[in-house]
Scaffold this motif. Structure first.
Motif, mmCIF file in Angstrom:
data_model
loop_
_atom_site.group_PDB
_atom_site.id
_atom_site.type_symbol
_atom_site.label_atom_id
_atom_site.label_comp_id
_atom_site.label_asym_id
_atom_site.label_seq_id
_atom_site.Cartn_x
_atom_site.Cartn_y
_atom_site.Cartn_z
ATOM 1 N N MET A 1 -19.000 1.089 1.401
ATOM 2 C CA MET A 1 -18.058 -0.004 1.104
ATOM 3 C C MET A 1 -16.674 0.338 1.652
ATOM 4 S SD MET A 1 -17.140 -1.574 -2.644
ATOM 5 C CE MET A 1 -15.828 -2.775 -2.809
ATOM 6 N N THR A 2 -16.079 -0.576 2.418
ATOM 7 C CA THR A 2 -14.773 -0.348 3.019
ATOM 8 C C THR A 2 -13.675 -0.453 1.956
ATOM 9 O OG1 THR A 2 -15.599 -1.401 5.034
ATOM 10 C CG2 THR A 2 -13.228 -1.016 4.887
ATOM 11 N N GLU A 3 -12.785 0.518 1.943
ATOM 12 C CA GLU A 3 -11.690 0.504 0.974
ATOM 13 C C GLU A 3 -10.658 -0.562 1.367
ATOM 14 O OE1 GLU A 3 -8.306 3.531 -0.885
ATOM 15 O OE2 GLU A 3 -9.861 4.295 0.463
ATOM 16 N N ARG A 4 -10.257 -1.347 0.380
ATOM 17 C CA ARG A 4 -9.279 -2.405 0.656
ATOM 18 C C ARG A 4 -7.910 -1.787 0.922
ATOM 19 N NH1 ARG A 4 -8.677 -7.253 -3.238
ATOM 20 N NH2 ARG A 4 -8.494 -5.634 -4.833
ATOM 21 N N VAL A 5 -7.232 -2.351 1.921
ATOM 22 C CA VAL A 5 -5.894 -1.864 2.273
ATOM 23 C C VAL A 5 -4.859 -2.814 1.668
ATOM 24 C CG1 VAL A 5 -4.303 -1.323 4.159
ATOM 25 C CG2 VAL A 5 -6.757 -0.878 4.422
ATOM 26 N N PRO A 6 -3.893 -2.286 0.895
ATOM 27 C CA PRO A 6 -2.888 -3.167 0.288
ATOM 28 C C PRO A 6 -2.020 -3.857 1.330
ATOM 29 C CG PRO A 6 -2.842 -0.970 -0.718
ATOM 30 C CD PRO A 6 -3.693 -0.882 0.512
ATOM 31 N N LEU A 7 -1.692 -5.114 1.077
ATOM 32 C CA LEU A 7 -0.751 -5.841 1.928
ATOM 33 C C LEU A 7 0.674 -5.389 1.627
ATOM 34 C CD1 LEU A 7 -0.095 -8.260 3.853
ATOM 35 C CD2 LEU A 7 0.009 -9.686 1.798
ATOM 36 N N LEU A 8 0.957 -5.191 0.327
ATOM 37 C CA LEU A 8 2.280 -4.756 -0.119
ATOM 38 C C LEU A 8 2.125 -3.566 -1.048
ATOM 39 C CD1 LEU A 8 5.428 -5.696 -0.227
ATOM 40 C CD2 LEU A 8 4.811 -6.512 -2.506
ATOM 41 N N GLU A 9 2.871 -2.504 -0.773
ATOM 42 C CA GLU A 9 2.894 -1.327 -1.649
ATOM 43 C C GLU A 9 4.332 -1.063 -2.096
ATOM 44 O OE1 GLU A 9 0.202 2.206 -0.643
ATOM 45 O OE2 GLU A 9 0.400 1.204 1.299
ATOM 46 N N VAL A 10 4.553 -1.138 -3.393
ATOM 47 C CA VAL A 10 5.861 -0.856 -3.971
ATOM 48 C C VAL A 10 5.766 0.489 -4.689
ATOM 49 C CG1 VAL A 10 7.637 -1.630 -5.595
ATOM 50 C CG2 VAL A 10 6.353 -3.311 -4.253
ATOM 51 N N LYS A 11 6.590 1.442 -4.279
ATOM 52 C CA LYS A 11 6.530 2.789 -4.860
ATOM 53 C C LYS A 11 7.892 3.190 -5.426
ATOM 54 C CE LYS A 11 3.121 4.217 -1.376
ATOM 55 N NZ LYS A 11 2.886 5.103 -0.193
ATOM 56 N N ASP A 12 7.933 3.359 -6.728
ATOM 57 C CA ASP A 12 9.117 3.859 -7.431
ATOM 58 C C ASP A 12 10.389 3.080 -7.059
ATOM 59 O OD1 ASP A 12 10.157 5.598 -9.353
ATOM 60 O OD2 ASP A 12 10.876 7.009 -7.844
ATOM 61 N N LEU A 13 10.284 1.766 -7.023
ATOM 62 C CA LEU A 13 11.412 0.907 -6.640
ATOM 63 C C LEU A 13 12.489 0.904 -7.724
ATOM 64 C CD1 LEU A 13 12.594 -1.264 -4.666
ATOM 65 C CD2 LEU A 13 11.409 -2.979 -6.066
ATOM 66 N N LYS A 14 13.731 1.117 -7.302
ATOM 67 C CA LYS A 14 14.873 1.072 -8.220
ATOM 68 C C LYS A 14 15.922 0.116 -7.662
ATOM 69 C CE LYS A 14 14.250 5.763 -10.009
ATOM 70 N NZ LYS A 14 14.880 7.076 -10.307
ATOM 71 N N GLN A 15 16.472 -0.707 -8.547
ATOM 72 C CA GLN A 15 17.563 -1.601 -8.170
ATOM 73 C C GLN A 15 18.637 -1.519 -9.243
ATOM 74 O OE1 GLN A 15 17.617 -3.731 -5.142
ATOM 75 N NE2 GLN A 15 19.705 -3.317 -5.788
ATOM 76 N N HIS A 16 19.703 -0.758 -8.935
ATOM 77 C CA HIS A 16 20.800 -0.560 -9.877
ATOM 78 C C HIS A 16 22.041 -1.307 -9.392
ATOM 79 C CE1 HIS A 16 18.882 3.561 -11.182
ATOM 80 N NE2 HIS A 16 18.119 2.517 -11.438
ATOM 81 N N PHE A 17 22.790 -1.855 -10.333
ATOM 82 C CA PHE A 17 24.025 -2.566 -10.009
ATOM 83 C C PHE A 17 25.184 -1.870 -10.712
ATOM 84 C CE2 PHE A 17 20.626 -5.763 -9.816
ATOM 85 C CZ PHE A 17 20.805 -6.239 -8.522
ATOM 86 N N ARG A 18 26.101 -1.367 -9.914
ATOM 87 C CA ARG A 18 27.251 -0.657 -10.488
ATOM 88 C C ARG A 18 28.295 -1.676 -10.950
ATOM 89 N NH1 ARG A 18 30.822 4.131 -7.577
ATOM 90 N NH2 ARG A 18 31.869 4.839 -9.468
ATOM 91 N N ILE A 19 28.563 -1.693 -12.241
ATOM 92 C CA ILE A 19 29.510 -2.636 -12.825
ATOM 93 C C ILE A 19 30.920 -2.056 -12.828
ATOM 94 C CG2 ILE A 19 30.040 -4.068 -14.846
ATOM 95 C CD1 ILE A 19 27.358 -4.696 -13.433
ATOM 96 N N SER A 20 31.023 -0.797 -13.180
ATOM 97 C CA SER A 20 32.308 -0.094 -13.186
ATOM 98 C C SER A 20 32.041 1.382 -12.914
ATOM 99 C CB SER A 20 33.014 -0.268 -14.541
ATOM 100 O OG SER A 20 32.290 0.394 -15.553
ATOM 101 N N SER A 21 33.096 2.183 -12.916
ATOM 102 C CA SER A 21 32.938 3.621 -12.646
ATOM 103 C C SER A 21 32.124 4.311 -13.739
ATOM 104 C CB SER A 21 34.307 4.291 -12.535
ATOM 105 O OG SER A 21 35.040 4.089 -13.732
ATOM 106 N N LYS A 22 32.034 3.680 -14.918
ATOM 107 C CA LYS A 22 31.340 4.312 -16.042
ATOM 108 C C LYS A 22 30.041 3.607 -16.428
ATOM 109 C CE LYS A 22 35.529 6.170 -18.199
ATOM 110 N NZ LYS A 22 36.373 6.190 -19.414
ATOM 111 N N PHE A 23 29.786 2.449 -15.812
ATOM 112 C CA PHE A 23 28.620 1.694 -16.272
ATOM 113 C C PHE A 23 27.824 1.127 -15.098
ATOM 114 C CE2 PHE A 23 26.644 -2.262 -17.997
ATOM 115 C CZ PHE A 23 25.800 -1.642 -18.910
#
Length: 308
Positions: A1-23
Motif C-alpha cells: 500500500m502506497t503511503e499518502r503524502v500530505p499536501l500541507l504539513e504544519v510543524k510547530d507553528l507559532k504566531q506571536h504578536f508583540r504588544i509592548s516591551s513587556k507583553f
C-alpha cells in the motif's frame, strides 16, 4: 500500500504578536498537523483560540514567528523565492468570513472573480477570461447574468458563492475557509456547505475549514483539530473526536451542542472547563497517541486520569 503524502504539513507553528516591551500575545503557540489531498481538516474552538490566525499564518497574510509550513513539498513559512510565491498565490486560496467586506464594492462580479487570472495572466484572450468566469459561476450555482452586477445587489449566501468562485477559478489544491458560513442564515449555511462538498468531489480540492459550529463541522470534516489558547489540544478523525473525546476542553465543547430532540435537550448538561483553575499546563503536555489518527495534548498522568 502506497503511503499518502500530505499536501500541507504544519510543524510547530507559532504566531506571536508583540504588544509592548513587556507583553506578547501568543496567538498560536506551537501547533502541528497535516492535510492530505482531497480531504477536509477542520479547526474548531472558541473565539480567540487562534483558528483564524493559524489560517492567515499558513497563507502568509501574517509572517510566522516560528515553525515550518510545507505545501506541496515546498517550504512556505520562510523567505519565498519567485516560484514558491507563485505556487502559494495560485494553488492555495482563502474564503473569508465576511462575504461583503471581502468583495470590492466598486467592481463587477466578473472582475472580482477574474482578479487572480488577471494578476497571473492565466488566459490568452478576453473571451477565454470571460468563459472561465462563466464556467465557475455556474459551478457555484449562479448564472452568467450575475457577472455584470455589483456585490451589493446580492444576498449574503450569493456573495459567499462569489467568494468561493473567486477562490476556485485558480484551480487550487487547498482552500482555507475562515468561518466561511458563520455570517449566513442556517438554511443558507447548509446550501454553501453542500456546494463545497460537491466541488470537492469534482475537483479533489482539500479544505482547511475553520469554524465553531460543531454540528456543521461534524457534517463536512474528515478530521478535526481542537484549538484552545493557541494550542492544539486534541486531533483525530470526526468519528474519534465525537465518539471518544479525551481532553476536558473537547468534552466541554461537545457537551454544548444543542440537540434537536426536545426531550434530550431538556436533560442535556453542559460541562464547564476553566483552564485557569483546571491545573492543566499546556506547556508541559506532549502529543499522546490514543488510536488511529487520534492524539491528545497531555502529560501521561493527565491522560490516565482523563481515561477513567
Amino acid at each position: 500500500m502506497t503511503e499518502r503524502v500530505p499536501l500541507l504539513e504544519v510543524k510547530d507553528l507559532k504566531q506571536h504578536f508583540r504588544i509592548s516591551s513587556k507583553f506578547t500575545v501568543k496567538a498560536v503557540d506551537g501547533i502541528s498537523f497535516e492535510i492530505f489531498p482531497g480531504e477536509t481538516y477542520s479547526l474548531v474552538g472558541e473565539s480567540g483560540s487562534g483558528k483564524s490566525t493559524t489560517g492567515r499564518s499558513i497563507i502568509r497574510l501574517y509572517e510566522p514567528t516560528a515553525g515550518s509550513v510545507l505545501f506541496n513539498g515546498k517550504e512556505i513559512s520562510k523567505k519565498l523565492n519567485r516560484d514558491t510565491q507563485k505556487l502559494l498565490n495560485t494553488k492555495m486560496q482563502m474564503i473569508f468570513q465576511d462575504p461583503m467586506a471581502s468583495l470590492n464594492p466598486r467592481k463587477k462580479v466578473l472582475d472580482i472573480i477574474a482578479q487572480g487570472l488577471d494578476i497571473h495572466k492565466m488566459y490568452s484572450s478576453q473571451e477565454e477570461r470571460e468563459e472561465k468566469v462563466y464556467e465557475i459561476l455556474e459551478m457555484v450555482g449562479l448564472s452568467r447574468e450575475h457577472a455584470t452586477r455589483f456585490p451589493h445587489q446580492f444576498s449574503g449566501g450569493q456573495r459567499q458563492r462569489i467568494g468561493i468562485a473567486r477562490a476556485l477559478i485558480m484551480n487550487p489544491d487547498l482552500i482555507i475557509a475562515d468561518e466561511a458560513i458563520s455570517a449566513l442564515d442556517v438554511s443558507i449555511q447548509a446550501q454553501v456547505v453542500n456546494l463545497m462538498k460537491k466541488i470537492q468531489e469534482e475537483t479533489n480540492t482539500a479544505y482547511l475549514f475553520i469554524a465553531h459550529d460543531l454540528s456543521m463541522v461534524k457534517y463536512i470534516s474528515d478530521r478535526i483539530g481542537v484549538l484552545h489558547l493557541g494550542h492544539l489540544v486534541e486531533t483525530g478523525s470526526t468519528e474519534e473526536i465525537f465518539s471518544n473525546p479525551i481532553h476536558p476542553y473537547t468534552k466541554s465543547l461537545l457537551s454544548a451542542i444543542p440537540s434537536p430532540n426536545p426531550r434530550v435537550e431538556k436533560n442535556r448538561k453542559s460541562l464547564s472547563y476553566d483552564y485557569a483553575t483546571s491545573g492543566i499546563d499546556y506547556e508541559k503536555g506532549k502529543k499522546q497517541h490514543i488510536s488511529g489518527s487520534h492524539y491528545v495534548l497531555a502529560t501521561e498522568e493527565e491522560l490516565e486520569e482523563w481515561k477513567k
